[in-house]
Scaffold this motif. Structure first.
Motif, short mmCIF file in Angstrom:
data_model
loop_
_atom_site.label_atom_id
_atom_site.label_comp_id
_atom_site.label_asym_id
_atom_site.label_seq_id
_atom_site.Cartn_x
_atom_site.Cartn_y
_atom_site.Cartn_z
N ASN A 150 -16.36 17.14 -3.60
CA ASN A 150 -15.51 15.99 -3.31
C ASN A 150 -16.36 14.71 -3.31
O ASN A 150 -17.10 14.47 -2.36
N HIS A 151 -16.25 13.93 -4.37
CA HIS A 151 -17.01 12.68 -4.47
C HIS A 151 -16.19 11.54 -3.91
O HIS A 151 -15.01 11.40 -4.23
N LYS A 152 -16.80 10.73 -3.08
CA LYS A 152 -16.12 9.55 -2.57
C LYS A 152 -16.25 8.44 -3.60
O LYS A 152 -17.33 8.19 -4.12
N ARG A 153 -15.14 7.81 -3.90
CA ARG A 153 -15.14 6.74 -4.90
C ARG A 153 -14.63 5.46 -4.27
O ARG A 153 -13.90 5.47 -3.30
N HIS A 154 -15.01 4.35 -4.89
CA HIS A 154 -14.59 3.04 -4.42
C HIS A 154 -14.20 2.19 -5.62
O HIS A 154 -14.87 2.22 -6.65
N SER A 155 -13.11 1.46 -5.47
CA SER A 155 -12.68 0.55 -6.54
C SER A 155 -12.54 -0.86 -5.98
O SER A 155 -12.17 -1.05 -4.82
N LEU A 156 -12.82 -1.82 -6.83
CA LEU A 156 -12.61 -3.23 -6.52
C LEU A 156 -11.57 -3.75 -7.50
O LEU A 156 -11.77 -3.71 -8.71
N VAL A 157 -10.45 -4.20 -6.97
CA VAL A 157 -9.39 -4.77 -7.79
C VAL A 157 -9.48 -6.28 -7.65
O VAL A 157 -9.43 -6.82 -6.54
N VAL A 158 -9.65 -6.97 -8.77
CA VAL A 158 -9.81 -8.42 -8.77
C VAL A 158 -8.59 -9.05 -9.43
O VAL A 158 -8.22 -8.68 -10.54
N VAL A 159 -7.98 -10.01 -8.73
CA VAL A 159 -6.87 -10.77 -9.30
C VAL A 159 -7.23 -12.24 -9.31
O VAL A 159 -7.99 -12.71 -8.46
N ALA A 160 -6.69 -12.95 -10.28
CA ALA A 160 -6.96 -14.38 -10.42
C ALA A 160 -5.70 -15.07 -10.91
O ALA A 160 -5.56 -15.39 -12.08
N HIS A 161 -4.79 -15.29 -9.99
CA HIS A 161 -3.53 -15.97 -10.32
C HIS A 161 -3.15 -16.83 -9.13
O HIS A 161 -3.26 -16.38 -7.98
N PRO A 162 -2.68 -18.05 -9.36
CA PRO A 162 -2.38 -18.94 -8.23
C PRO A 162 -1.19 -18.51 -7.38
O PRO A 162 -1.09 -18.89 -6.23
N SER A 163 -0.30 -17.68 -7.92
CA SER A 163 0.88 -17.26 -7.16
C SER A 163 0.71 -15.85 -6.62
O SER A 163 0.54 -14.91 -7.39
N PRO A 164 0.82 -15.69 -5.29
CA PRO A 164 0.74 -14.34 -4.72
C PRO A 164 1.95 -13.47 -5.08
O PRO A 164 1.94 -12.28 -4.84
N LYS A 165 2.97 -14.06 -5.69
CA LYS A 165 4.16 -13.31 -6.10
C LYS A 165 4.18 -13.07 -7.61
O LYS A 165 5.20 -12.68 -8.17
N SER A 166 3.06 -13.29 -8.26
CA SER A 166 2.99 -13.13 -9.72
C SER A 166 3.03 -11.67 -10.13
O SER A 166 2.84 -10.76 -9.31
N LEU A 167 3.27 -11.45 -11.41
CA LEU A 167 3.22 -10.10 -11.96
C LEU A 167 1.83 -9.50 -11.74
O LEU A 167 1.70 -8.32 -11.39
N THR A 168 0.81 -10.31 -11.91
CA THR A 168 -0.57 -9.85 -11.69
C THR A 168 -0.75 -9.30 -10.28
O THR A 168 -1.30 -8.21 -10.09
N ALA A 169 -0.28 -10.04 -9.29
CA ALA A 169 -0.41 -9.60 -7.89
C ALA A 169 0.40 -8.34 -7.63
O ALA A 169 -0.07 -7.42 -6.95
N GLU A 170 1.60 -8.27 -8.19
CA GLU A 170 2.44 -7.09 -7.99
C GLU A 170 1.83 -5.84 -8.65
O GLU A 170 1.87 -4.75 -8.10
N LEU A 171 1.27 -6.03 -9.84
CA LEU A 171 0.61 -4.90 -10.51
C LEU A 171 -0.60 -4.41 -9.71
O LEU A 171 -0.84 -3.21 -9.60
N ALA A 172 -1.36 -5.35 -9.16
CA ALA A 172 -2.52 -4.97 -8.35
C ALA A 172 -2.08 -4.18 -7.12
O ALA A 172 -2.67 -3.15 -6.79
N LYS A 173 -1.03 -4.67 -6.44
CA LYS A 173 -0.52 -3.96 -5.25
C LYS A 173 -0.02 -2.56 -5.62
O LYS A 173 -0.27 -1.59 -4.90
N THR A 174 0.69 -2.47 -6.73
CA THR A 174 1.20 -1.17 -7.18
C THR A 174 0.06 -0.23 -7.51
O THR A 174 0.07 0.95 -7.13
N PHE A 175 -0.93 -0.72 -8.22
CA PHE A 175 -2.10 0.09 -8.56
C PHE A 175 -2.77 0.63 -7.30
O PHE A 175 -3.09 1.82 -7.20
N ILE A 176 -2.95 -0.24 -6.32
CA ILE A 176 -3.60 0.17 -5.07
C ILE A 176 -2.77 1.22 -4.34
O ILE A 176 -3.29 2.22 -3.85
N THR A 177 -1.46 1.02 -4.29
CA THR A 177 -0.57 1.97 -3.63
C THR A 177 -0.62 3.34 -4.31
O THR A 177 -0.76 4.38 -3.65
#
Length: 72
Positions: A2-29
């Motif tokens: 069992n290897h422990k892994r870590h990911s860093l998700v980086v977003v760069a969009h001025p709106s926290p309600k953007s498609l970019t932000a929603e995709l990042a949240k979905t990916f994390i979930t």
């Protein structure tokens, strides 16, 4: 094994309600659900006031090994 892994998700969009932000949240979930031992950090460059411009002055300071103060 069992290897422990870590990911860093980086977003760069001025709106926290953007498609970019929603995709990042979905990916994390989804990743958190599928791999509970996987740790994940979200870095929002706009929330951090990241300035992507590397000016001539920044370049000179970088070459002289000087840290320039933040302007914001």
């Amino acid at each position: 094994m069992n290897h422990k892994r870590h990911s860093l998700v980086v977003v760069a969009h001025p709106s926290p309600k953007s498609l970019t932000a929603e995709l990042a949240k979905t990916f994390i979930t989804v990743l958190s659900t599928l791999s509970p031992n996987h740790t994940i950090d979200l870095l929002d460059l706009y929330a951090e006031n990241f300035d992507p411009v590397f000016s001539k002055e920044d370049f000179k300071a970088y070459n002289m090994n000087i840290t320039r103060p933040k302007t914001c």
